[in-house]
Write an enzyme that holds these catalytic residues in place. Structure first.
Site, PDB file in Angstrom:
ATOM      1  N   MET E   1       0.705  -1.396   0.043  1.00  0.00           N
ATOM      2  CA  MET E   1       0.046  -0.003  -0.024  1.00  0.00           C
ATOM      3  C   MET E   1       0.774   1.313   0.129  1.00  0.00           C
ATOM      4  O   MET E   1       0.215   2.223  -0.088  1.00  0.00           O
ATOM      5  CB  MET E   1      -0.942   0.055   1.084  1.00  0.00           C
ATOM      6  N   PRO E   2       2.123   1.318   0.310  1.00  0.00           N
ATOM      7  CA  PRO E   2       2.661   2.666   0.401  1.00  0.00           C
ATOM      8  C   PRO E   2       2.834   3.302  -0.943  1.00  0.00           C
ATOM      9  O   PRO E   2       2.542   2.958  -2.032  1.00  0.00           O
ATOM     10  CB  PRO E   2       4.285   2.092   0.459  1.00  0.00           C
ATOM     11  N   TYR E   3       2.897   4.682  -0.805  1.00  0.00           N
ATOM     12  CA  TYR E   3       2.949   5.466  -1.810  1.00  0.00           C
ATOM     13  C   TYR E   3       4.248   6.447  -1.683  1.00  0.00           C
ATOM     14  O   TYR E   3       4.535   6.919  -0.640  1.00  0.00           O
ATOM     15  CB  TYR E   3       1.721   6.587  -1.980  1.00  0.00           C
ATOM     16  N   VAL E  41       2.950   2.290  -4.970  1.00  0.00           N
ATOM     17  CA  VAL E  41       2.731   3.026  -5.833  1.00  0.00           C
ATOM     18  C   VAL E  41       4.028   3.997  -5.879  1.00  0.00           C
ATOM     19  O   VAL E  41       4.247   4.483  -4.913  1.00  0.00           O
ATOM     20  CB  VAL E  41       1.471   3.901  -5.882  1.00  0.00           C
TER      21      VAL E  41
END
Lengths: 67, 67, 67, 67, 67, 67
Positions: E1-3, E41
């Site tokens: 989930m990291p951005y 992402v």
């Protein structure tokens, strides 16, 4: 319409200092680009020193070294 | 693949309201651009009213004036 | 007062679609949080598919593979 | 001069892990683009799982489902 | 989930280098935090040297001085 | 160490004006918080008027109406 985001470390910044940052950034956009202050938005993010790095070093460590 | 960042003031926003923002923003990208919701990311930042300014005024002050 | 930033790939998004994103995001904040639309700001960033990655893959490559 | 912003959920990330993220991101810019680490800035934002959504679902809910 | 958002100056960065940044940043989140690469992402923003300043100086000027 | 991001519409902003924004924002952080200008970063994003909305209206439209 400008949007200004100021990221700083969370080291005892006072409400008065935040007020000055908001006023100053808004005025800067008026002075340089004649922007309408009524729709100028300023958001200040205060970031923990553990979460900020410069030169590959965590700020918490740099502070201990007097940087 | 879209990434949506919503910045709002931290004035008692409930988990249910955050859920609605995440669902609504994801659906908007589906409706308008036919984006894949599975890889659409929404991040909500809640900002203290001392750290947000509009019109050169801190939101904390505007709230006191009923704005 | 909310600020919404929508990041999407620059794949032939029309001015009409951008208009719909701006209207939709503004309305979402009205519906969920009763925010004043007059001071709600929406900024759309269009990013080249070479500059966006998901799953460690560049979007340009994923598009070639039909993803 | 690069600026890297890493947004992650606030799920018990340790100071040591943050240090590794800061070191790793700084080194990545050195390795790939030969950037000067001395002026490379890395900022980590930890976001509550109620405030992050993927696929239209709040992360808090996804965690309960074992995702 | 990291951005992850990487901002760099737009000085002839190749598609191959962008690929390496995307792969490297995604791997970093796997290595340090065991994040799922499938929903990680990475977005790279290339910024004109006229639009970037360090030490109160525009990068365009610093480049002329060999900095 | 502060990081300042200024988002404005791309309406013929000159290099000289960008220089003034960079100098002014850097000086503001020195004046208010005594920050070291050497590691203060300012990034200006110029956004197309089709991609910016206020009050649910695209700026391109607002400009036609003389707003």
């Amino acid at each position: 319409m400008p949007y200004v985001n100021i990221k700083i470390t969370d080291e005892a910044v006072t409400a008065e200092q935040k007020k000055q940052l908001i006023e100053g950034a808004t005025q800067l956009l008026v002075d340089v680009l004649n922007k309408n202050p009524a729709t100028t938005v300023v958001v200040i993010d205060e970031v923990n020193t553990d979460n900020w790095g410069v030169g590959g070093e965590v700020i918490t460590e740099r502070r201990k070294q007097g940087k």
